[in-house]
Enzyme design. Structure first.
Site, PDB file in Angstrom:
ATOM      1  N   ARG A 102      80.945  14.253  17.441  1.00  0.00           N
ATOM      2  CA  ARG A 102      82.334  13.983  17.051  1.00  0.00           C
ATOM      3  C   ARG A 102      83.150  15.188  17.458  1.00  0.00           C
ATOM      4  O   ARG A 102      82.892  16.310  16.992  1.00  0.00           O
ATOM      5  CB  ARG A 102      82.445  13.733  15.548  1.00  0.00           C
ATOM      6  N   HIS A 129      86.759   5.500  19.383  1.00  0.00           N
ATOM      7  CA  HIS A 129      85.792   5.504  18.271  1.00  0.00           C
ATOM      8  C   HIS A 129      84.919   4.239  18.389  1.00  0.00           C
ATOM      9  O   HIS A 129      85.029   3.316  17.581  1.00  0.00           O
ATOM     10  CB  HIS A 129      86.562   5.545  16.942  1.00  0.00           C
ATOM     11  N   GLN A 132      82.649   2.887  15.313  1.00  0.00           N
ATOM     12  CA  GLN A 132      83.394   2.207  14.257  1.00  0.00           C
ATOM     13  C   GLN A 132      83.674   0.762  14.645  1.00  0.00           C
ATOM     14  O   GLN A 132      83.534  -0.163  13.842  1.00  0.00           O
ATOM     15  CB  GLN A 132      84.717   2.953  14.003  1.00  0.00           C
ATOM     16  N   ASP A 219      95.097   2.064  10.463  1.00  0.00           N
ATOM     17  CA  ASP A 219      94.458   3.384  10.406  1.00  0.00           C
ATOM     18  C   ASP A 219      95.558   4.387  10.043  1.00  0.00           C
ATOM     19  O   ASP A 219      96.755   4.063  10.088  1.00  0.00           O
ATOM     20  CB  ASP A 219      93.831   3.700  11.791  1.00  0.00           C
ATOM     21  N   CYS A 259      89.390   1.494   8.909  1.00  0.00           N
ATOM     22  CA  CYS A 259      88.196   2.298   9.222  1.00  0.00           C
ATOM     23  C   CYS A 259      87.904   3.330   8.146  1.00  0.00           C
ATOM     24  O   CYS A 259      86.777   3.787   8.021  1.00  0.00           O
ATOM     25  CB  CYS A 259      88.366   2.965  10.583  1.00  0.00           C
ATOM     26  N   ARG A 287      78.806   0.338   8.986  1.00  0.00           N
ATOM     27  CA  ARG A 287      78.591   1.510   9.843  1.00  0.00           C
ATOM     28  C   ARG A 287      77.103   1.819   9.910  1.00  0.00           C
ATOM     29  O   ARG A 287      76.581   2.147  10.970  1.00  0.00           O
ATOM     30  CB  ARG A 287      79.356   2.738   9.296  1.00  0.00           C
TER      31      ARG A 287
HETATM   32  N1  NVA Z   1      92.278   7.935  13.765  1.00  0.00           N
HETATM   33  C1  NVA Z   1      91.476   8.587  12.754  1.00  0.00           C
HETATM   34  C2  NVA Z   1      90.199   7.853  12.569  1.00  0.00           C
HETATM   35  C3  NVA Z   1      89.295   8.423  11.484  1.00  0.00           C
HETATM   36  C4  NVA Z   1      88.009   7.666  11.367  1.00  0.00           C
HETATM   37  C5  NVA Z   1      91.230  10.037  13.166  1.00  0.00           C
HETATM   38  O1  NVA Z   1      90.927  10.270  14.347  1.00  0.00           O
HETATM   39  O2  NVA Z   1      91.351  10.931  12.329  1.00  0.00           O
HETATM   40  N1   CP Z   2      85.662   5.790   9.773  1.00  0.00           N
HETATM   41  C1   CP Z   2      85.039   6.959   9.972  1.00  0.00           C
HETATM   42  O1   CP Z   2      84.650   7.298  11.075  1.00  0.00           O
HETATM   43  O2   CP Z   2      84.859   7.694   8.848  1.00  0.00           O
HETATM   44  P1   CP Z   2      84.426   9.241   8.790  1.00  0.00           P
HETATM   45  O3   CP Z   2      85.563  10.033   9.379  1.00  0.00           O
HETATM   46  O4   CP Z   2      84.238   9.493   7.326  1.00  0.00           O
HETATM   47  O5   CP Z   2      83.164   9.411   9.568  1.00  0.00           O
END
Ligand code: NVA
Ligand code: CP
Length: 301
Positions: A102, A129, A132, A219, A259, A287
Site C-alpha cells: 500500500r 484499489h 477492494q 468514498d 469501502c 475483503r
Molecule cells: N480513497 C480512500 C480509500 C481508502 C480505502 C483513500 O485513498 O484514502
Molecule cells: N477499505 C480499505 O482499504 O480499508 P483500510 O484502509 O482500512 O485498509
C-alpha cells in the site's frame, strides 16, 4: 505467478474466477472447512499508509490458507530512508513468496513487479484499489444475484476507488455512472476506455448519476495523503453525498456500499449508512474472502 497491479490487467474471466473462488472460500470457512493451499508460504505486507481492513484481511487470509504474513511498515523499513525500490524488490524476493504493498505512487508498485521475482499485489495506491473492488463485486453479486446489466453509481471524488470501480464494473457488464464535481473526475484514460467498452456516464449532476441505480457507492472526500486539502474539499464536495433524497431516485431496492472508513454527514448521511449497514459490513467482511482468492490466484497460477 500472477501480479495484481491494477484491475485492468485482469480479464473478465480472471475477475469472475476470483469472485467464484472467493465465494467458495467464504462458504467453506463458514462450514469450518480449512484450505491450507499456501502452506509454508510467506506474504510481505508493505504499508506506507494506514490500514485496518487491508492489513487484517491479508494477515488473517494468509493464516487461514496455512501461510504467514509479515507487517512491514515503511516507517521501519529502509525503503522509508531512501533504499531504492529496485533493491527492496530483489531482497524481499529472496525472503518472501509474495508482496502486498500500500503506497502513494502506482509506479512504485509497478517497479516492485519489474525488479522483483515474486507476485506483487496492489493494496491501494493514489491511482487504484483493485483488492477492494473485487470484494465489492463479490458483495453486489451476493446481494443482487448477478452483475451483468446492473447499474453502479459512484458519488464523490474521482479517486482510486472510482478508478477501480469503473474497471471492475465495466469488465463484468455493469453500467457505471459517476457523479462528481467538475475538476474531480476519475482518470481520463480510464473514462475513455469505459466509454469505448461499456455503458458509462460522468456528470456533475448527482441525481442524473443515481437515477435507477442498483448500487450507490461513495468514498471519503479527502483521501490519505490529501489531509491538507480536507477543509477546501468539504466546500467543493458539498452535495456529493448519499442521502435519502438521492436514494429516492435510485431503484427502490438499491444497495449502498462504502469501502470504509466513512465520514458520516460528509459523503454519506448517518441515516443512510445505518439503514444499509448490513451491506456495508458484508462488503468489509468480503475483503477477507476476496483477498484470499487473490492470494491463491497470484501465488499458485
Ligand atoms: N480513497 C480512500 C480509500 C481508502 C480505502 C483513500 O485513498 O484514502
Ligand atoms: N477499505 C480499505 O482499504 O480499508 P483500510 O484502509 O482500512 O485498509
Amino acid at each position: 505467478m500472477k501480479h495484481l497491479l491494477k484491475l485492468q490487467d485482469w480479464s473478465t474471466e480472471e475477475i469472475i474466477d476470483t469472485l467464484n473462488l472467493a465465494d467458495k472460500l467464504k462458504k467453506e470457512k463458514k462450514a469450518g472447512i480449512e484450505h491450507h493451499i499456501l502452506k509454508g508460504k510467506t506474504l510481505g505486507m508493505i504499508f506506507e499508509k494506514s490500514s485496518t481492513r487491508t492489513r487484517v484481511s491479508f494477515e488473517v487470509g494468509m493464516y487461514d490458507l496455512g501461510g504467514s504474513a509479515l507487517f512491514l511498515s515503511s516507517r521501519d523499513l529502509q525503503i522509508g530512508r531512501g533504499e531504492p525500490v529496485e533493491d527492496t524488490a530483489r531482497v524481499l524476493s529472496r525472503f518472501v513468496d509474495c508482496i502486498m504493498i500500500r503506497t502513494f505512487a502506482q509506479k512504485e508498485v509497478e517497479d516492485l513487479a519489474t525488479y522483483g521475482s515474486i507476485p506483487i499485489i496492489n493494496g491501494l495506491t493514489d491511482y487504484c484499489h483493485p483488492c477492494q473492488v473485487l470484494a465489492d463485486l463479490q458483495t453486489i453479486r451476493e446481494h443482487k444475484g448477478s452483475l451483468e446489466g446492473r447499474k453502479l453509481c459512484y458519488i464523490g471524488d474521482g479517486n482510486n476507488m472510482a478508478n477501480s470501480l469503473i474497471v471492475g464494473a465495466i469488465r463484468t457488464g455493469m453500467s457505471v455512472a459517476i457523479g462528481c464535481p467538475e475538476g474531480y473526475e476519475p482518470d481520463s484514460e480510464l473514462m475513455k476506455w469505459a466509454e469505448e467498452n461499456g455503458n458509462f456516464l460522468c456528470t456533475s449532476d448527482v441525481f442524473e448519476a443515481a437515477k435507477d441505480a442498483d448500487v450507490l457507492y461513495t468514498d471519503v472526500w479527502a483521501s490519505m495523503g490529501q489531509e491538507d486539502e480536507a477543509a477546501q474539499r468539504k466546500e467543493i464536495f458539498k452535495g456529493y453525498q448519499i442521502n435519502k433524497e438521492l436514494m429516492a431516485v435510485a431503484k427502490e431496492d438499491a444497495m449502498v456500499l462504502h469501502c470504509l472508513p466513512a465520514h458520516r454527514e460528509e459523503e454519506i448521511t448517518a441515516e443512510v449508512f445505518e439503514a444499509h449497514a448490513d451491506e456495508i459490513f458484508d462488503e468489509a467482511e468480503n475483503r477477507l474472502h476476496a483477498q484470499k482468492a487473490v492470494l491463491v490466484k497470484c501465488m499458485t497460477e
